[in-house]
Design a protein around this motif. Structure first.
Motif, PDB file in Angstrom:
ATOM      1  N   TRP A 394       0.829  -1.012  -0.041  1.00  0.00           N
ATOM      2  CA  TRP A 394       0.069   0.044   0.055  1.00  0.00           C
ATOM      3  C   TRP A 394       0.840   1.348  -0.040  1.00  0.00           C
ATOM      4  O   TRP A 394       0.513   2.289  -0.634  1.00  0.00           O
ATOM      5  N   LEU A 395       2.166   1.256   0.594  1.00  0.00           N
ATOM      6  CA  LEU A 395       2.953   2.600   0.482  1.00  0.00           C
ATOM      7  C   LEU A 395       3.539   2.651  -0.758  1.00  0.00           C
ATOM      8  O   LEU A 395       3.533   3.726  -1.071  1.00  0.00           O
ATOM      9  N   ALA A 396       3.863   1.499  -1.385  1.00  0.00           N
ATOM     10  CA  ALA A 396       3.897   1.946  -2.922  1.00  0.00           C
ATOM     11  C   ALA A 396       3.062   2.412  -3.889  1.00  0.00           C
ATOM     12  O   ALA A 396       3.161   3.289  -4.575  1.00  0.00           O
ATOM     13  N   ILE A 397       1.644   1.757  -3.277  1.00  0.00           N
ATOM     14  CA  ILE A 397       0.537   2.327  -4.164  1.00  0.00           C
ATOM     15  C   ILE A 397       0.405   3.932  -3.735  1.00  0.00           C
ATOM     16  O   ILE A 397       0.242   4.737  -4.816  1.00  0.00           O
ATOM     17  N   ILE A 398       0.713   4.431  -2.525  1.00  0.00           N
ATOM     18  CA  ILE A 398       0.621   5.669  -2.337  1.00  0.00           C
ATOM     19  C   ILE A 398       2.022   6.555  -2.890  1.00  0.00           C
ATOM     20  O   ILE A 398       1.305   7.813  -3.370  1.00  0.00           O
ATOM     21  N   GLY A 399       2.916   6.070  -2.861  1.00  0.00           N
ATOM     22  CA  GLY A 399       4.000   6.630  -3.641  1.00  0.00           C
ATOM     23  C   GLY A 399       3.542   6.723  -5.192  1.00  0.00           C
ATOM     24  O   GLY A 399       4.051   8.006  -5.615  1.00  0.00           O
ATOM     25  N   LEU A 400       2.893   5.795  -5.960  1.00  0.00           N
ATOM     26  CA  LEU A 400       2.546   5.852  -7.063  1.00  0.00           C
ATOM     27  C   LEU A 400       1.488   7.008  -7.441  1.00  0.00           C
ATOM     28  O   LEU A 400       1.767   7.809  -8.339  1.00  0.00           O
ATOM     29  N   ALA A 401       0.513   7.219  -6.664  1.00  0.00           N
ATOM     30  CA  ALA A 401      -0.524   8.066  -6.606  1.00  0.00           C
ATOM     31  C   ALA A 401       0.130   9.646  -6.431  1.00  0.00           C
ATOM     32  O   ALA A 401      -0.248  10.410  -7.012  1.00  0.00           O
ATOM     33  N   LEU A 402       1.096   9.747  -5.572  1.00  0.00           N
ATOM     34  CA  LEU A 402       1.559  10.877  -5.160  1.00  0.00           C
ATOM     35  C   LEU A 402       2.661  11.158  -6.384  1.00  0.00           C
ATOM     36  O   LEU A 402       2.667  12.430  -6.742  1.00  0.00           O
ATOM     37  N   TYR A 403       3.322  10.441  -7.091  1.00  0.00           N
ATOM     38  CA  TYR A 403       4.156  10.661  -8.149  1.00  0.00           C
ATOM     39  C   TYR A 403       3.469  11.241  -9.042  1.00  0.00           C
ATOM     40  O   TYR A 403       3.824  12.380  -9.688  1.00  0.00           O
ATOM     41  N   ILE A 404       2.228  10.712  -9.650  1.00  0.00           N
ATOM     42  CA  ILE A 404       1.426  11.220 -10.513  1.00  0.00           C
ATOM     43  C   ILE A 404       0.711  12.571 -10.153  1.00  0.00           C
ATOM     44  O   ILE A 404       0.889  13.526 -11.090  1.00  0.00           O
ATOM     45  N   ALA A 405       0.429  12.679  -9.023  1.00  0.00           N
ATOM     46  CA  ALA A 405      -0.311  13.945  -8.582  1.00  0.00           C
ATOM     47  C   ALA A 405       0.879  15.002  -8.559  1.00  0.00           C
ATOM     48  O   ALA A 405       0.422  16.315  -8.922  1.00  0.00           O
ATOM     49  N   CYS A 406       2.151  14.804  -8.185  1.00  0.00           N
ATOM     50  CA  CYS A 406       3.149  15.788  -8.224  1.00  0.00           C
ATOM     51  C   CYS A 406       3.543  16.092 -10.008  1.00  0.00           C
ATOM     52  O   CYS A 406       3.713  17.131 -10.282  1.00  0.00           O
ATOM     53  N   PHE A 407       3.622  15.082 -10.654  1.00  0.00           N
ATOM     54  CA  PHE A 407       4.245  15.116 -11.831  1.00  0.00           C
ATOM     55  C   PHE A 407       3.103  15.754 -12.761  1.00  0.00           C
ATOM     56  O   PHE A 407       3.561  16.807 -13.761  1.00  0.00           O
ATOM     57  N   SER A 408       1.844  15.383 -12.748  1.00  0.00           N
ATOM     58  CA  SER A 408       0.874  15.787 -13.904  1.00  0.00           C
ATOM     59  C   SER A 408       0.927  17.129 -13.823  1.00  0.00           C
ATOM     60  O   SER A 408       0.240  18.057 -15.023  1.00  0.00           O
ATOM     61  N   PRO A 409       0.614  18.017 -12.880  1.00  0.00           N
ATOM     62  CA  PRO A 409       0.469  19.500 -13.014  1.00  0.00           C
ATOM     63  C   PRO A 409       1.515  20.214 -13.671  1.00  0.00           C
ATOM     64  O   PRO A 409       1.509  21.367 -14.094  1.00  0.00           O
ATOM     65  N   GLY A 410       2.982  19.446 -13.497  1.00  0.00           N
ATOM     66  CA  GLY A 410       4.080  20.476 -13.598  1.00  0.00           C
ATOM     67  C   GLY A 410       4.924  19.768 -14.987  1.00  0.00           C
ATOM     68  O   GLY A 410       4.805  20.537 -16.142  1.00  0.00           O
ATOM     69  N   MET A 411       5.333  18.829 -14.599  1.00  0.00           N
ATOM     70  CA  MET A 411       6.499  18.163 -15.621  1.00  0.00           C
ATOM     71  C   MET A 411       5.608  17.483 -16.751  1.00  0.00           C
ATOM     72  O   MET A 411       6.269  17.331 -17.976  1.00  0.00           O
ATOM     73  N   GLY A 412       4.382  17.486 -16.610  1.00  0.00           N
ATOM     74  CA  GLY A 412       3.569  16.962 -17.834  1.00  0.00           C
ATOM     75  C   GLY A 412       3.260  17.860 -18.741  1.00  0.00           C
ATOM     76  O   GLY A 412       3.902  18.016 -20.043  1.00  0.00           O
ATOM     77  N   PRO A 413       2.817  19.106 -18.501  1.00  0.00           N
ATOM     78  CA  PRO A 413       2.612  20.188 -19.274  1.00  0.00           C
ATOM     79  C   PRO A 413       3.827  21.119 -19.587  1.00  0.00           C
ATOM     80  O   PRO A 413       3.872  21.915 -20.828  1.00  0.00           O
ATOM     81  N   VAL A 414       4.667  21.554 -18.883  1.00  0.00           N
ATOM     82  CA  VAL A 414       5.639  22.434 -18.695  1.00  0.00           C
ATOM     83  C   VAL A 414       6.564  22.250 -20.035  1.00  0.00           C
ATOM     84  O   VAL A 414       6.835  23.124 -20.841  1.00  0.00           O
ATOM     85  N   PRO A 415       7.133  20.943 -20.248  1.00  0.00           N
ATOM     86  CA  PRO A 415       8.040  21.004 -21.414  1.00  0.00           C
ATOM     87  C   PRO A 415       7.481  21.181 -22.739  1.00  0.00           C
ATOM     88  O   PRO A 415       8.022  21.764 -23.588  1.00  0.00           O
ATOM     89  N   TRP A 416       6.125  20.671 -22.851  1.00  0.00           N
ATOM     90  CA  TRP A 416       5.438  20.911 -24.303  1.00  0.00           C
ATOM     91  C   TRP A 416       4.909  22.438 -24.246  1.00  0.00           C
ATOM     92  O   TRP A 416       5.206  22.962 -25.499  1.00  0.00           O
TER      93      TRP A 416
END
Length: 518
Positions: A394-416
């Motif tokens: 479950w800790l891995a799942i939390i880390g996975l969800a946190l990764y997406i939550a942090c990545f998607s607003p920033g490093m998702g759109p910023v490079p493009w």
């Protein structure tokens, strides 16, 4: 002339804030953005749907079931096509315009979808995957540039990020399509059948063809809508078709601001005329300021992939099972949650990118990515030493969800977004294509090596490597990426001149050198 006094600049808008345009205030610009963003939908859908379809392609083609090489080729051939499409897409954009490039991408993608759906053997399927990849590659270059060049500077980041939302939405849609072509039935378990029910999933025979073929529908829709949309006004202006350019600009800007935008474009057009008419790939490396811009743009694209995003998207079911969730049903549903969080985070990014700024958003995003990768690494290290403790899964799942939550607003759109606005007009297509090619190559490298590295050194160590890459990315963004929030293209260009020469004085000498060497 200073930045603040340039016509149509951010300084001008600071003097007249009432002339700023909000995200939803101009339906014409929003409609143009959504239509162009359908290319992002194709991009996202294709990356997500193949993972589900491949399981059932094996049932129809015995050769695929017996050959891991064929399986890898079916998946990766679209990435190969995307690299070729992105590399050539920049030249197509600069030579024939953004609109024609989009129409071409739609035709190639639609043909590829038909070929995949009708494939009589895996080798024809691979050809279809290559064609689809070519279309996706051209679209990945074209859509951000087309949107950026038709966007007011104060909302350019949010509008270009809408294309990224379409990508993440396409990935989520692919999971729903996988479910739509899947039969569910209930299998009662024990006496309390109504309390205890397990879901059994099985694919309807042959429907992988529909899963792949249906991807041609958005391409046909985009092609039809693009016929009624204009060419990029900046491209028209630079190509000396000023009447059409002004007609398009008049639908974007109010009359009291239109004149200032035309003046700004005229100044840019005069400078472009002093450059070479036909920019070649080697010209990019002769100009110091263009080299700096390409370093920033291509570096962002590379770090977007090497910090592991498509590892998460491609292999999220596998990561979930690695975390101890052996049920296919659990893995599928949790992967859908990952895709939904990714899309939701992108919506947040659309707001933040024009309020917080590109650079600050990227740095905050990477900091969160670093923390989440550390959690993932620690969870897998701990799980490997104590596999009986379910809390680590479950800790891995939390880390996975946190990764997406942090990545998607920033490093998702910023490079493009950054790549759509940091290059001068004459170089925008070709440099955008080169940086997008870097993205696709990095994508392929990560997709092809993640599981092998995880098998060799362990999943925990693999995520630790990605965390080290995130540290390098933070340093890179801090040093090489400028803040471009709210700036016009001309203001951004001036940043590179000042970084290259200390002032804009050295620019003319570089252009003269290029003309002498032509």
């Amino acid at each position: 002339m200073t930045i603040g006094s340039m016509p149509g600049s951010s300084g001008y808008l600071n003097l007249y804030p009432e002339r700023k345009i909000s995200y939803f205030s101009n339906p014409y610009v929003l409609g143009l953005t959504v239509t162009a963003g359908i290319g992002g939908l194709l991009f996202g859908y294709d990356t997500g749907v193949i993972s589900g379809a491949l399981l059932y392609i094996e049932d129809d083609f015995e050769a695929v079931k017996e050959s891991s090489f064929l399986q890898e080729t079916i998946v990766s051939m679209a990435l190969v096509g995307a690299m070729i499409g992105a590399a050539s897409g920049g030249w197509i954009n600069d030579s024939y315009g953004r609109k024609k490039a989009t129409l071409l991408a739609d035709v190639v993608f639609a043909v590829g979808a038909v070929v995949m759906a009708a494939a009589p053997d895996p080798y024809v399927l691979i050809v279809g995957r290559l064609l689809v990849g070519l279309g996706v590659g051209v679209a990945s270059v074209t859509a951000p540039v087309y949107i950026a060049e038709a966007s007011p500077s104060e909302i350019r980041g949010g509008l270009v990020s809408t294309n990224v939302l379409m990508i993440t939405g396409g990935q989520f849609l692919s999971y729903l399509i996988n479910l739509a072509f899947t039969e569910f039935w209930y299998q009662p378990c024990g006496f309390w059948a109504f309390m205890e029910t397990s879901f059994v999933l099985t694919m309807v025979p042959g429907t992988w063809r529909w899963m792949l073929g249906v991807s041609g529908v958005p391409a046909v829709i985009q092609f039809s809508l693009m016929l009624f949309l204009p060419e990029s006004p900046r491209w028209l202006f630079i190509k000396d078709d000023k009447t059409k350019a002004i007609a398009v600009l008049s639908k974007i800007y109010s009359p009291d601001r239109l004149e200032d935008e035309i003046d700004s474009l005229s100044a840019a057009s005069e400078e472009e005329c002093r450059r070479k008419n036909n920019v070649r790939y080697r010209d990019v490396f002769k100009s110091k300021e263009i080299r700096l811009a390409l370093l920033a743009g291509a570096g962002l694209q590379a770090f977007q992939q090497f910090t592991g995003i498509n590892t998460v998207m491609y292999y999220s079911p596998t990561i979930v099972q690695m975390a101890g969730f052996s049920s296919n049903q659990q893995a599928l549903l949790l992967s859908m949650i990952v895709a939904a969080v990714n899309a939701a985070g992108t919506i947040v990014g659309i707001y933040l990118i024009d309020h917080v700024g590109r650079k600050k958003l990227a740095l905050a995003s990477l900091s969160g990515v670093l923390a989440s990768l550390a959690i993932l690494s620690g969870a897998f290290f701990a799980e490997s030493s104590d596999s009986t403790n379910g809390v680590y899964g479950w800790l891995a799942i939390i880390g996975l969800a946190l990764y997406i939550a942090c990545f998607s607003p920033g490093m998702g759109p910023v490079p493009w977004t950054v790549n759509s606005e940091i290059y001068p007009e004459a170089y925008r297509g070709i440099c955008g294509g080169m940086s997008a090619t870097v993205n696709w190559i990095s994508n392929l490298i990560v997709a092809q090596t993640f599981l092998s590295i995880a098998d060799a050194v362990g999943t925990g160590a693999t995520f630790l490597i990605l965390a080290c890459v995130a540290v390098l990315a933070i340093v890179f963004v801090g040093i090489f990426v400028p803040e471009t929030k709210g700036l016009t293209f001309e203001e951004v260009e001036k940043i590179w001149k000042e970084r290259a020469w200390g002032s804009s004085e050295g620019k003319e000498s570089t252009e003269g050198l290029l003309e002498d060497e032509a």
